[in-house]
Design a protein around this motif. Structure first.
Motif, PDB file in Angstrom:
ATOM      1  N   ASN A 145       1.130  -1.187  -0.280  1.00  0.00           N
ATOM      2  CA  ASN A 145      -0.284  -0.024   0.137  1.00  0.00           C
ATOM      3  C   ASN A 145       0.698   1.483  -0.080  1.00  0.00           C
ATOM      4  OD1 ASN A 145      -2.562  -1.252   0.261  1.00  0.00           O
ATOM      5  ND2 ASN A 145      -2.649  -1.432   2.274  1.00  0.00           N
ATOM      6  N   ARG A 146       2.070   0.822   0.818  1.00  0.00           N
ATOM      7  CA  ARG A 146       2.548   2.645   0.913  1.00  0.00           C
ATOM      8  C   ARG A 146       3.569   2.887  -0.320  1.00  0.00           C
ATOM      9  NH1 ARG A 146       2.796   0.623   6.071  1.00  0.00           N
ATOM     10  NH2 ARG A 146       5.470  -0.565   5.515  1.00  0.00           N
ATOM     11  N   VAL A 147       4.189   1.292  -0.741  1.00  0.00           N
ATOM     12  CA  VAL A 147       4.754   1.961  -2.518  1.00  0.00           C
ATOM     13  C   VAL A 147       3.108   2.327  -3.168  1.00  0.00           C
ATOM     14  CG1 VAL A 147       5.629   0.055  -3.970  1.00  0.00           C
ATOM     15  CG2 VAL A 147       6.349  -0.058  -1.919  1.00  0.00           C
ATOM     16  N   MET A 148       2.774   2.175  -3.495  1.00  0.00           N
ATOM     17  CA  MET A 148       1.284   2.067  -4.186  1.00  0.00           C
ATOM     18  C   MET A 148       1.247   3.794  -4.198  1.00  0.00           C
ATOM     19  SD  MET A 148      -0.908  -1.008  -4.784  1.00  0.00           S
ATOM     20  CE  MET A 148      -1.986  -0.683  -3.290  1.00  0.00           C
ATOM     21  N   HIS A 149       1.093   4.379  -3.049  1.00  0.00           N
ATOM     22  CA  HIS A 149       0.581   5.400  -3.042  1.00  0.00           C
ATOM     23  C   HIS A 149       2.021   6.375  -3.183  1.00  0.00           C
ATOM     24  CE1 HIS A 149      -2.740   3.465  -0.648  1.00  0.00           C
ATOM     25  NE2 HIS A 149      -3.644   4.793  -1.658  1.00  0.00           N
ATOM     26  N   HIS A 150       3.095   6.349  -3.054  1.00  0.00           N
ATOM     27  CA  HIS A 150       4.085   6.695  -2.844  1.00  0.00           C
ATOM     28  C   HIS A 150       5.059   6.948  -4.240  1.00  0.00           C
ATOM     29  CE1 HIS A 150       3.396   6.987   1.121  1.00  0.00           C
ATOM     30  NE2 HIS A 150       3.602   8.732   1.264  1.00  0.00           N
ATOM     31  N   THR A 151       4.929   5.973  -5.469  1.00  0.00           N
ATOM     32  CA  THR A 151       5.277   5.988  -6.782  1.00  0.00           C
ATOM     33  C   THR A 151       4.147   6.612  -7.596  1.00  0.00           C
ATOM     34  OG1 THR A 151       6.215   4.465  -8.244  1.00  0.00           O
ATOM     35  CG2 THR A 151       4.495   4.072  -7.138  1.00  0.00           C
ATOM     36  N   GLN A 152       4.799   6.804  -8.993  1.00  0.00           N
ATOM     37  CA  GLN A 152       4.194   6.907 -10.227  1.00  0.00           C
ATOM     38  C   GLN A 152       4.221   6.201 -11.306  1.00  0.00           C
ATOM     39  OE1 GLN A 152       1.913   9.491 -10.873  1.00  0.00           O
ATOM     40  NE2 GLN A 152       2.675  10.005  -8.520  1.00  0.00           N
ATOM     41  N   LYS A 153       5.101   5.210 -10.749  1.00  0.00           N
ATOM     42  CA  LYS A 153       5.406   3.954 -11.640  1.00  0.00           C
ATOM     43  C   LYS A 153       4.249   2.565 -11.447  1.00  0.00           C
ATOM     44  CE  LYS A 153      10.360   4.253 -11.696  1.00  0.00           C
ATOM     45  NZ  LYS A 153      10.053   4.394 -12.438  1.00  0.00           N
ATOM     46  N   PRO A 154       3.734   2.068 -12.517  1.00  0.00           N
ATOM     47  CA  PRO A 154       2.902   0.426 -12.038  1.00  0.00           C
ATOM     48  C   PRO A 154       3.727  -0.278 -11.592  1.00  0.00           C
ATOM     49  CG  PRO A 154       3.342   1.284 -14.094  1.00  0.00           C
ATOM     50  CD  PRO A 154       4.276   1.893 -13.675  1.00  0.00           C
ATOM     51  N   VAL A 155       2.588  -0.930 -10.759  1.00  0.00           N
ATOM     52  CA  VAL A 155       2.467  -1.639  -9.165  1.00  0.00           C
ATOM     53  C   VAL A 155       1.189  -2.820  -9.107  1.00  0.00           C
ATOM     54  CG1 VAL A 155       3.040  -2.016  -7.198  1.00  0.00           C
ATOM     55  CG2 VAL A 155       3.550   0.107  -7.587  1.00  0.00           C
ATOM     56  N   LEU A 156       1.953  -4.046  -9.492  1.00  0.00           N
ATOM     57  CA  LEU A 156       1.304  -4.788 -10.039  1.00  0.00           C
ATOM     58  C   LEU A 156       1.437  -6.117  -8.566  1.00  0.00           C
ATOM     59  CD1 LEU A 156       0.442  -7.349 -11.284  1.00  0.00           C
ATOM     60  CD2 LEU A 156       2.022  -8.426 -12.098  1.00  0.00           C
ATOM     61  N   VAL A 157       0.294  -6.298  -7.387  1.00  0.00           N
ATOM     62  CA  VAL A 157       0.708  -6.557  -5.973  1.00  0.00           C
ATOM     63  C   VAL A 157       0.179  -7.985  -6.561  1.00  0.00           C
ATOM     64  CG1 VAL A 157      -0.324  -6.388  -3.873  1.00  0.00           C
ATOM     65  CG2 VAL A 157      -0.006  -4.241  -5.598  1.00  0.00           C
ATOM     66  N   ILE A 158       0.187  -9.457  -5.790  1.00  0.00           N
ATOM     67  CA  ILE A 158      -0.047 -10.122  -5.944  1.00  0.00           C
ATOM     68  C   ILE A 158      -0.564 -11.510  -4.864  1.00  0.00           C
ATOM     69  CG2 ILE A 158       0.200 -13.370  -6.880  1.00  0.00           C
ATOM     70  CD1 ILE A 158       0.835 -10.520  -8.541  1.00  0.00           C
ATOM     71  N   PRO A 159      -1.807 -11.372  -4.137  1.00  0.00           N
ATOM     72  CA  PRO A 159      -2.278 -11.390  -2.868  1.00  0.00           C
ATOM     73  C   PRO A 159      -1.342 -12.894  -3.248  1.00  0.00           C
ATOM     74  CG  PRO A 159      -3.709 -11.717  -4.638  1.00  0.00           C
ATOM     75  CD  PRO A 159      -2.827 -11.347  -5.346  1.00  0.00           C
ATOM     76  N   LEU A 160      -0.858 -13.176  -2.026  1.00  0.00           N
ATOM     77  CA  LEU A 160       0.251 -14.284  -1.131  1.00  0.00           C
ATOM     78  C   LEU A 160      -0.541 -14.862   0.319  1.00  0.00           C
ATOM     79  CD1 LEU A 160       3.752 -13.079  -1.170  1.00  0.00           C
ATOM     80  CD2 LEU A 160       2.181 -14.349  -3.190  1.00  0.00           C
ATOM     81  N   LYS A 161      -0.438 -16.441   0.262  1.00  0.00           N
ATOM     82  CA  LYS A 161      -1.254 -17.243   1.018  1.00  0.00           C
ATOM     83  C   LYS A 161      -0.867 -16.242   2.596  1.00  0.00           C
ATOM     84  CE  LYS A 161      -3.668 -20.320  -1.988  1.00  0.00           C
ATOM     85  NZ  LYS A 161      -3.430 -21.426  -2.123  1.00  0.00           N
TER      86      LYS A 161
END
Length: 161
Positions: A145-161
């Motif tokens: 979440n912190r990375v997504m909110h502080h970058t202009q780059k696309p972020v691919l987040v994969i849910p992990l178990k």
């Protein structure tokens, strides 16, 4: 559609169950013929822990232990990458020599991820996230979440178990 992706930053905690996120990074690298920087961030010792260690060893020994740990972690990353490529990728997914670059950095995870993404000119950041309680997520947030909110780059987040 993503813009042309040539450099991928894959940030990993190298914990059990993180393979789906790495697999996504490898898939994206194969699709775009991109390189992957496989980043693991070591959280710094707390002031209390450092103070306790300093009472038991001198600075030279503490620095040697730190440097040795970083080297061991980098070797572990290399081993995990090689094992993954040998056991989980078929001939059509094979990575080229030097296409995956292991990197170990020390610091606060989200800040280091953002710094490295900028340093290497990452076109895409790939990372996993583990499920947390909604209260924990609200109070602490997550690295993703912190990375997504502080970058202009696309972020691919994969849910992990």
């Amino acid at each position: 559609m993503l813009p042309d992706v040539k450099t991928i930053l894959y940030a990993s905690d190298i914990e059990e169950g993180s393979r789906p996120a790495f697999r996504a990074a490898v898939s994206m690298a194969g699709h775009y013929d991109a390189t992957i920087t496989f980043l693991h961030v070591i959280e710094p010792l707390s002031a209390t822990a450092r103070s306790i260690l300093k009472t038991m060893m001198n600075d030279a020994d503490l620095n040697e232990m730190h440097d040795s740990s970083v080297i061991n972690l980098k070797n572990k990353l290399i081993s995990r990458i090689e094992s993954f490529c040998e056991t989980e990728l078929d001939a059509t997914e094979a990575m080229k020599e030097g296409q995956i670059i292991p990197r170990v950095e020390e610091g606060v995870a989200d800040r280091v991820i953002l710094k490295v993404a900028n340093e290497i000119g990452a076109d895409l950041i790939v990372m996993g996230t583990r499920t947390h309680s909604s209260v924990g997520q609200f109070l602490l947030g997550s690295t993703a979440n912190r990375v997504m909110h502080h970058t202009q780059k696309p972020v691919l987040v994969i849910p992990l178990k």
